[in-house]
Design an enzyme around this catalytic site. Sequence first.
Site, PDB file in Angstrom:
ATOM      1  N   ARG A  57       0.637  -1.274  -0.042  1.00  0.00           N
ATOM      2  CA  ARG A  57      -0.009   0.060  -0.074  1.00  0.00           C
ATOM      3  C   ARG A  57       0.757   1.146  -0.023  1.00  0.00           C
ATOM      4  O   ARG A  57       0.526   2.029  -0.668  1.00  0.00           O
ATOM      5  CB  ARG A  57      -0.888   0.053   1.197  1.00  0.00           C
ATOM      6  N   THR A  58       1.802   1.289   0.884  1.00  0.00           N
ATOM      7  CA  THR A  58       2.488   2.502   0.947  1.00  0.00           C
ATOM      8  C   THR A  58       3.217   2.964  -0.489  1.00  0.00           C
ATOM      9  O   THR A  58       3.257   4.045  -0.776  1.00  0.00           O
ATOM     10  CB  THR A  58       3.793   2.449   2.097  1.00  0.00           C
ATOM     11  N   LYS A  86      26.491  -4.985  -3.131  1.00  0.00           N
ATOM     12  CA  LYS A  86      27.963  -4.959  -3.375  1.00  0.00           C
ATOM     13  C   LYS A  86      28.400  -4.327  -2.127  1.00  0.00           C
ATOM     14  O   LYS A  86      29.789  -4.116  -1.924  1.00  0.00           O
ATOM     15  CB  LYS A  86      28.125  -4.155  -4.711  1.00  0.00           C
ATOM     16  N   ARG A 107      11.775   3.637   2.689  1.00  0.00           N
ATOM     17  CA  ARG A 107      11.374   2.603   3.723  1.00  0.00           C
ATOM     18  C   ARG A 107      12.414   1.739   3.951  1.00  0.00           C
ATOM     19  O   ARG A 107      13.078   1.232   3.128  1.00  0.00           O
ATOM     20  CB  ARG A 107      10.024   1.943   3.267  1.00  0.00           C
ATOM     21  N   HIS A 135       6.170   6.263  11.172  1.00  0.00           N
ATOM     22  CA  HIS A 135       5.499   6.189   9.745  1.00  0.00           C
ATOM     23  C   HIS A 135       4.727   7.405   9.579  1.00  0.00           C
ATOM     24  O   HIS A 135       3.507   7.125   9.647  1.00  0.00           O
ATOM     25  CB  HIS A 135       4.576   4.807   9.737  1.00  0.00           C
TER      26      HIS A 135
END
Length: 310
Positions: A57-58, A86, A107, A135
Amino acid sequence: MDFKNRDIISIKDFSKEEINFFIHYAKKMIPYATGKKQLRILQNKILAVLFFEPSTRTRLSFETAMLRLGGNVIGFSDPTGTSQKKGESLADTIRMAAAYSDVIVIRHPQEGAARLAAEFSEIPVINAGDGAGQHPTQCLLDLFTIIMERKKIEGKNIVLVGDLKYGRTVHSLAYALSLFQANLTFVSPESLRMPKEVISSCKEFGVEPTNTTNLEKAIKDADVLYVTRIQRERFPDAEEYNKVAGCYKVTKELLKDAREELIIMHPLPRVGEIDPEVDTTPHALYFKQAFYGIPMRMALLSLILGGKKN
């Protein structure tokens, strides 16, 4: 109010007046979020979505919001396909993304990663969730949902249930609801109680949350029931998770004595904590809540990038 080029890292970075401004502006975005009207105020702007942790959703709502505003999107949803594999540092990844875009949404599983990213970025950074930390855009869309569906937050009886220890969503939300003088009840197993620092923040605004393990009792006077998932991925110990998994489940039977106007919210995904039979009741608001993320994120992106609609 001027939000141009401003980072969005924590809900605590904003005043009540600023949050109300976001909500007011998000209301204007609804016809554009549904596609009934078109708005191209971010044409030629690029959003970089850097998701080091899974999300549906986000990520999709941020991407949809940018596309609805006429902008473009780059980024990744799987860090194993990037130079992080890497050994590239987060700072260098951010510097690189900042060179390619106009705003970054990140995120990350580590708490504090978004604020660190903002320190290395020359363009605005939006925190889309950092570990068990914050959030803020989920919090804003949650507040927006309550106001759209129940007209106000002040004085409402709001119950937060589930993983209150590791749930970053409820940490941001508890603070913001206190700012709006809601009556708060926290329902969780003893091992997953709301952190003391979050409760202290509530008390700073004169709100004294009630802590309980009894969901059935708490739900009777609730205007809003905010359900969260017991998050397996946040537990350092699988045995600790197994002790509390499935401890709460919202069913039609549980709702038999609830107020008629009760709304049930959930940041999603759900994994068994709300029975699917609840979806057909007038209480279920979680999918509409997910939609409200689009107009709210359209509002944020347009304000940050200076594409404000009059």
